[in-house]
Design a protein around this motif. Structure first.
Motif, PDB file in Angstrom:
ATOM      1  N   LEU A  32      79.209 -17.218 -10.718  1.00  0.00           N
ATOM      2  CA  LEU A  32      78.554 -15.920 -10.869  1.00  0.00           C
ATOM      3  C   LEU A  32      77.043 -16.093 -10.785  1.00  0.00           C
ATOM      4  O   LEU A  32      76.516 -17.171 -11.078  1.00  0.00           O
ATOM      5  CB  LEU A  32      78.926 -15.293 -12.217  1.00  0.00           C
ATOM      6  CG  LEU A  32      80.363 -14.793 -12.370  1.00  0.00           C
ATOM      7  CD1 LEU A  32      80.637 -14.415 -13.821  1.00  0.00           C
ATOM      8  CD2 LEU A  32      80.624 -13.606 -11.445  1.00  0.00           C
ATOM      9  N   PRO A  33      76.325 -15.037 -10.404  1.00  0.00           N
ATOM     10  CA  PRO A  33      74.864 -15.126 -10.342  1.00  0.00           C
ATOM     11  C   PRO A  33      74.278 -15.579 -11.672  1.00  0.00           C
ATOM     12  O   PRO A  33      74.728 -15.176 -12.750  1.00  0.00           O
ATOM     13  CB  PRO A  33      74.447 -13.688 -10.018  1.00  0.00           C
ATOM     14  CG  PRO A  33      75.624 -13.112  -9.285  1.00  0.00           C
ATOM     15  CD  PRO A  33      76.828 -13.723  -9.943  1.00  0.00           C
ATOM     16  N   GLY A  34      73.286 -16.446 -11.585  1.00  0.00           N
ATOM     17  CA  GLY A  34      72.598 -16.928 -12.779  1.00  0.00           C
ATOM     18  C   GLY A  34      73.243 -18.127 -13.425  1.00  0.00           C
ATOM     19  O   GLY A  34      72.686 -18.684 -14.380  1.00  0.00           O
ATOM     20  N   GLN A  35      74.414 -18.557 -12.933  1.00  0.00           N
ATOM     21  CA  GLN A  35      75.092 -19.700 -13.520  1.00  0.00           C
ATOM     22  C   GLN A  35      74.662 -21.010 -12.861  1.00  0.00           C
ATOM     23  O   GLN A  35      74.004 -21.019 -11.823  1.00  0.00           O
ATOM     24  CB  GLN A  35      76.611 -19.539 -13.392  1.00  0.00           C
ATOM     25  CG  GLN A  35      77.190 -18.427 -14.244  1.00  0.00           C
ATOM     26  CD  GLN A  35      78.710 -18.394 -14.209  1.00  0.00           C
ATOM     27  OE1 GLN A  35      79.337 -18.834 -13.244  1.00  0.00           O
ATOM     28  NE2 GLN A  35      79.314 -17.856 -15.255  1.00  0.00           N
ATOM     29  N   VAL A  36      75.073 -22.129 -13.495  1.00  0.00           N
ATOM     30  CA  VAL A  36      74.926 -23.468 -12.922  1.00  0.00           C
ATOM     31  C   VAL A  36      76.327 -23.999 -12.635  1.00  0.00           C
ATOM     32  O   VAL A  36      77.192 -23.990 -13.514  1.00  0.00           O
ATOM     33  CB  VAL A  36      74.178 -24.424 -13.863  1.00  0.00           C
ATOM     34  CG1 VAL A  36      74.257 -25.865 -13.350  1.00  0.00           C
ATOM     35  CG2 VAL A  36      72.708 -24.002 -13.990  1.00  0.00           C
ATOM     36  N   LEU A  72      75.696 -16.701  -3.975  1.00  0.00           N
ATOM     37  CA  LEU A  72      75.857 -15.665  -4.992  1.00  0.00           C
ATOM     38  C   LEU A  72      74.662 -15.575  -5.937  1.00  0.00           C
ATOM     39  O   LEU A  72      74.663 -14.752  -6.856  1.00  0.00           O
ATOM     40  CB  LEU A  72      77.116 -15.937  -5.817  1.00  0.00           C
ATOM     41  CG  LEU A  72      78.448 -15.874  -5.065  1.00  0.00           C
ATOM     42  CD1 LEU A  72      79.596 -16.268  -5.983  1.00  0.00           C
ATOM     43  CD2 LEU A  72      78.675 -14.477  -4.505  1.00  0.00           C
ATOM     44  N   GLY A  73      73.656 -16.435  -5.733  1.00  0.00           N
ATOM     45  CA  GLY A  73      72.509 -16.404  -6.627  1.00  0.00           C
ATOM     46  C   GLY A  73      72.679 -17.268  -7.852  1.00  0.00           C
ATOM     47  O   GLY A  73      72.166 -16.951  -8.928  1.00  0.00           O
ATOM     48  N   PHE A  78      80.336  -7.866  -2.815  1.00  0.00           N
ATOM     49  CA  PHE A  78      81.246  -9.011  -2.682  1.00  0.00           C
ATOM     50  C   PHE A  78      82.036  -9.224  -3.973  1.00  0.00           C
ATOM     51  O   PHE A  78      83.258  -9.381  -3.948  1.00  0.00           O
ATOM     52  CB  PHE A  78      80.445 -10.265  -2.343  1.00  0.00           C
ATOM     53  CG  PHE A  78      81.255 -11.524  -2.268  1.00  0.00           C
ATOM     54  CD1 PHE A  78      81.845 -11.924  -1.078  1.00  0.00           C
ATOM     55  CD2 PHE A  78      81.430 -12.334  -3.386  1.00  0.00           C
ATOM     56  CE1 PHE A  78      82.590 -13.092  -1.005  1.00  0.00           C
ATOM     57  CE2 PHE A  78      82.180 -13.498  -3.332  1.00  0.00           C
ATOM     58  CZ  PHE A  78      82.760 -13.874  -2.130  1.00  0.00           C
ATOM     59  N   LEU A  79      81.349  -9.240  -5.101  1.00  0.00           N
ATOM     60  CA  LEU A  79      82.017  -9.508  -6.373  1.00  0.00           C
ATOM     61  C   LEU A  79      82.994  -8.390  -6.741  1.00  0.00           C
ATOM     62  O   LEU A  79      84.071  -8.651  -7.285  1.00  0.00           O
ATOM     63  CB  LEU A  79      80.982  -9.707  -7.476  1.00  0.00           C
ATOM     64  CG  LEU A  79      80.152 -10.995  -7.365  1.00  0.00           C
ATOM     65  CD1 LEU A  79      79.016 -10.987  -8.387  1.00  0.00           C
ATOM     66  CD2 LEU A  79      81.027 -12.231  -7.567  1.00  0.00           C
ATOM     67  N   ARG A  80      82.641  -7.169  -6.417  1.00  0.00           N
ATOM     68  CA  ARG A  80      83.536  -6.051  -6.739  1.00  0.00           C
ATOM     69  C   ARG A  80      84.767  -6.054  -5.827  1.00  0.00           C
ATOM     70  O   ARG A  80      85.904  -5.954  -6.291  1.00  0.00           O
ATOM     71  CB  ARG A  80      82.788  -4.727  -6.595  1.00  0.00           C
ATOM     72  CG  ARG A  80      83.642  -3.505  -6.953  1.00  0.00           C
ATOM     73  CD  ARG A  80      82.887  -2.212  -6.735  1.00  0.00           C
ATOM     74  NE  ARG A  80      82.581  -1.971  -5.326  1.00  0.00           N
ATOM     75  CZ  ARG A  80      81.364  -2.047  -4.793  1.00  0.00           C
ATOM     76  NH1 ARG A  80      80.321  -2.350  -5.555  1.00  0.00           N
ATOM     77  NH2 ARG A  80      81.172  -1.818  -3.504  1.00  0.00           N
TER      78      ARG A  80
END
Length: 664
Positions: free
Chosen positions: A341-345, A359-360, A466-468
């Motif tokens: 997910l965006p913002g994750q590592v 995905l960011g 995309f995620l939706r």
């Protein structure tokens, strides 16, 4: 724990990885040559050459028999099994960008187990050098050491760690990362959040890392570029070519009392071996039983620690699985489809882990020891990189894809000279804004070939879509999820995408890019095999491209050219199901393509689509074409539409050229 004054004995022979077959033969025959006598050194020695894929079925001391068995000089591989051990070589010397390609830690492990203590090269790829650090194999870019070592002079540890960041030096002094981790990382904690955002503008990568930095006794919470740090990963994943080695390492270091930190965030994949019984390299080498044992070692480890696992989907299972209930596929593609997910590592034991950066999120590949250490400490090693901003402006022409853009970037002198080594590639610009997530993933995935740590695209409305639509996830980009104006970049690359046409890369290296239009049509290369698949080119949008070409061909009664084999391999079961529902299989079957279930396949030389003979020529949508990868033949890289069009024409052509030949 070693001290800087410790003298490292390097009293064996030096092996120069030279461009000259004669120089190689003389060294392996027992002659002692100087650097001047061997002539130019080989650049771009890949991990595929240090340990070819079949060697990866070994994950213990047997690896020491095989280093450099895929190393190619001209048309020969001069270094045979046991040659390094038998030759008494303790120092290896090579040119630029040593260790490029796969994240396989088997390469430095094979070198060390064969008796090599030090590798000297003009420059190193990031993952290879970090893997070497992690097992206590010394590396240096100081070619001045060569003459001193040749005289029999021992070298102080301080010189071998000179210029390295403090963390890398500490790991080498400890004898490797697992020993370091047990001493310093038994208790780590997230850095305390700051009350306010720092005044200095930051990149999106820097913001995400700051939210995941761990406090350790030897690393700070705000690392500068070039400094070492440890971060917490939201997801850690591993596949079958690494799990057996990781389990072996943990057993050897910690014994039976191995406890994994946050096992719910670990995902295990079988994605390289579903077609191994059709892999010429594995069958010819008689190592299919080795692969089966390797897979079983992973299954045993996953069962022992109750880890989430995606097992391979074989042809027989696919025929039985009429409901398409099994969820399988290539690990890094699956991470983007199901987990990241965006913002994750996200970290994984594959160099193409940056796939999920589309995905960011911050996604990067690590070696086996890095992952084993992360399993038991929760800490992932990171040397803070600089960033490159890639501004892709203009609109891509009809039939031009993200793969063509990457092949263009790879051919730039800045990249070929190693300007991207270890960097973050941030993709931005009007062309990126118009790309779907699948195409963005091609950009970030192939940062591995660009030499970078990772690639990233800031999340936007396309990410939300995309995620939706793909995952049923309700996501809206948070206000901080972007790079700040004025953020620092080591380089800005500006690309006019409207000027890029269909590209190919000549055999031997992904950086051998050339515009297809620059190859005279009367001299076009004949092809024997066309392969569309892999993590880079096995996504939904890639199959949209394959279908556009092959439906056009089928509607005109055209089929795959005589003597050519076309393979199309789905990257994941979700991609397969999409193609079934869209009605794509009819056109694929009408032109004579063979459809393959989700797996890495020919990309890793482990399934149908690889060559069997040196005279065969392949056009492939995979990400790399190093010597020996994809079989003994010659591999040209191209985009999905170019691969499909070339299969119909029997030679390298773009879709537009194919249409012109047959009347549009």
């Amino acid at each position: 724990m070693l001290h800087d004054a410790t003298l490292v004995p390097l009293d064996g022979r030096l092996l120069f990885l030279a461009q000259s077959p004669t120089a190689m033969a003389r060294q392996l025959g027992g002659e002692v040559l100087s650097l001047a006598e061997v002539g130019p050194l080989r650049d771009d020695v890949s991990t595929d050459e240090i340990t070819p894929l079949p060697i990866l079925t070994h994950y213990d001391d047997a690896l020491g028999r095989y280093p450099y068995t895929g190393f190619r000089v001209g048309d020969v591989c001069p270094i045979g099994t046991d040659a390094v051990r038998a030759g008494g070589f303790t120092v290896v010397v090579a040119g630029k960008r040593y260790g490029k390609g796969s994240s396989r830690e088997h390469s430095p492990a094979a070198e060390k187990l064969a008796g090599v203590r030090l590798v000297i090269a003009e420059s190193f790829e990031r993952i290879y050098r970090q893997n070497a650090d992690n097992i206590g194999l010394f590396t240096s870019t100081d070619l001045g050491l060569v003459e001193r070592i040749a005289r029999g002079e021992p070298i102080a540890l301080a010189e071998l760690v000179q210029g390295r960041d403090d963390l890398a030096a500490a790991i080498l002094r400890s004898g490797g990362l697992l020993h370091f981790g047990q001493r310093w990382l038994r208790s780590v904690a997230p850095a305390a959040p700051t009350a306010a955002e720092p005044a200095a503008p930051r990149t999106l990568f820097e913001k995400i890392v700051a939210r995941h930095t761990l406090v350790t006794p030897l690393t700070g919470t705000q690392p500068a570029v070039g400094e070492g740090a440890f971060v917490r990963a939201d997801w850690r994943f591993i596949h079958e070519y690494y799990t057996g080695m990781a389990a072996h390492m943990l057993q050897a270091t910690l014994g039976d009392a191995v406890a994994l930190v946050e096992p719910q965030s670990i995902v295990v994949f079988e994605d390289h071996t579903s077609y191994v019984e059709e892999s010429p390299a594995h069958v010819r080498g008689g190592i299919v039983p080795n692969v089966q044992r390797m897979v079983q070692a992973q299954r045993d480890f996953a069962q022992r620690h109750h880890l989430r696992t995606h097992r391979t989907l074989t042809e027989a299972e696919a025929l039985r699985d009429t409901t398409h209930s099994n969820v399988a596929g290539i690990s890094h593609a699956m991470m983007a489809e199901h987990y990241a997910l965006p913002g994750q590592v996200v970290v994984g034991t594959d160099s193409h882990t940056p796939h999920s950066g589309a995905l960011g999120c911050v996604a990067f590949g690590v070696g086996t020891t890095d992952m084993a250490n992360a399993f038991v400490t929760g800490a992932v090693r990171l040397t803070m990189p600089a960033s490159i901003r890639v501004e892709l402006q203009g609109r891509l022409g009809t039939g031009v894809t993200a793969k063509d853009v990457v092949l263009h970037l790879l051919a730039l002198p800045f990249i070929r000279d190693g300007g991207g080594l270890g960097k973050v590639f941030e993709f931005t610009g009007s062309a990126v804004a118009e790309l779907a997530t699948d195409e963005r993933a091609t950009l970030t995935n192939m940062v591995a070939e660009l030499g970078g740590l990772t690639g990233i695209v800031a999340p936007d409305a396309e990410t939300t879509r995309f995620l939706r639509e793909r995952r049923g996830v309700d996501f809206t980009p948070e206000p901080w999820m972007h790079s700040d104006p004025g953020a620092a970049y080591a380089q800005v690359l500006e690309v006019d995408c409207a000027a890029i046409g269909p590209m190919v890369a000549r055999p031997g290296d992904p950086g051998n890019g050339v515009a297809l239009s620059a190859l005279p049509e009367r001299d076009r290369v004949r092809v024997d095999i066309a392969y569309g698949g892999s993590c880079t080119a096995g996504k939904r949008e890639d199959f949209d491209h394959y279908h556009a070409v092959l439906r056009w061909a089928a509607d005109r009664g055209l089929r795959v050219a005589p003597g050519v084999s076309l393979f199309l391999q789905f990257g994941t079961t979700a991609v397969r199901d999409y193609c079934v529902q869209a009605g794509y299989l009819d056109a694929f079957e009408r032109v004579g393509a063979r459809l393959l279930q989700p797996s890495c396949g020919a990309c890793g030389n482990c399934g149908p689509g690889g060559s069997e003979r040196a005279e065969q020529v392949t056009v492939s949508a995979i990400n790399r074409n190093f010597p020996g990868r994809g079989g003994p033949g010659q591999v040209w890289l191209g985009s999905p539409p170019t691969v499909a069009a070339s299969a119909i024409a029997g030679e390298l052509v773009s879709f537009a050229e194919l249409q012109a030949r047959y009347g549009g």
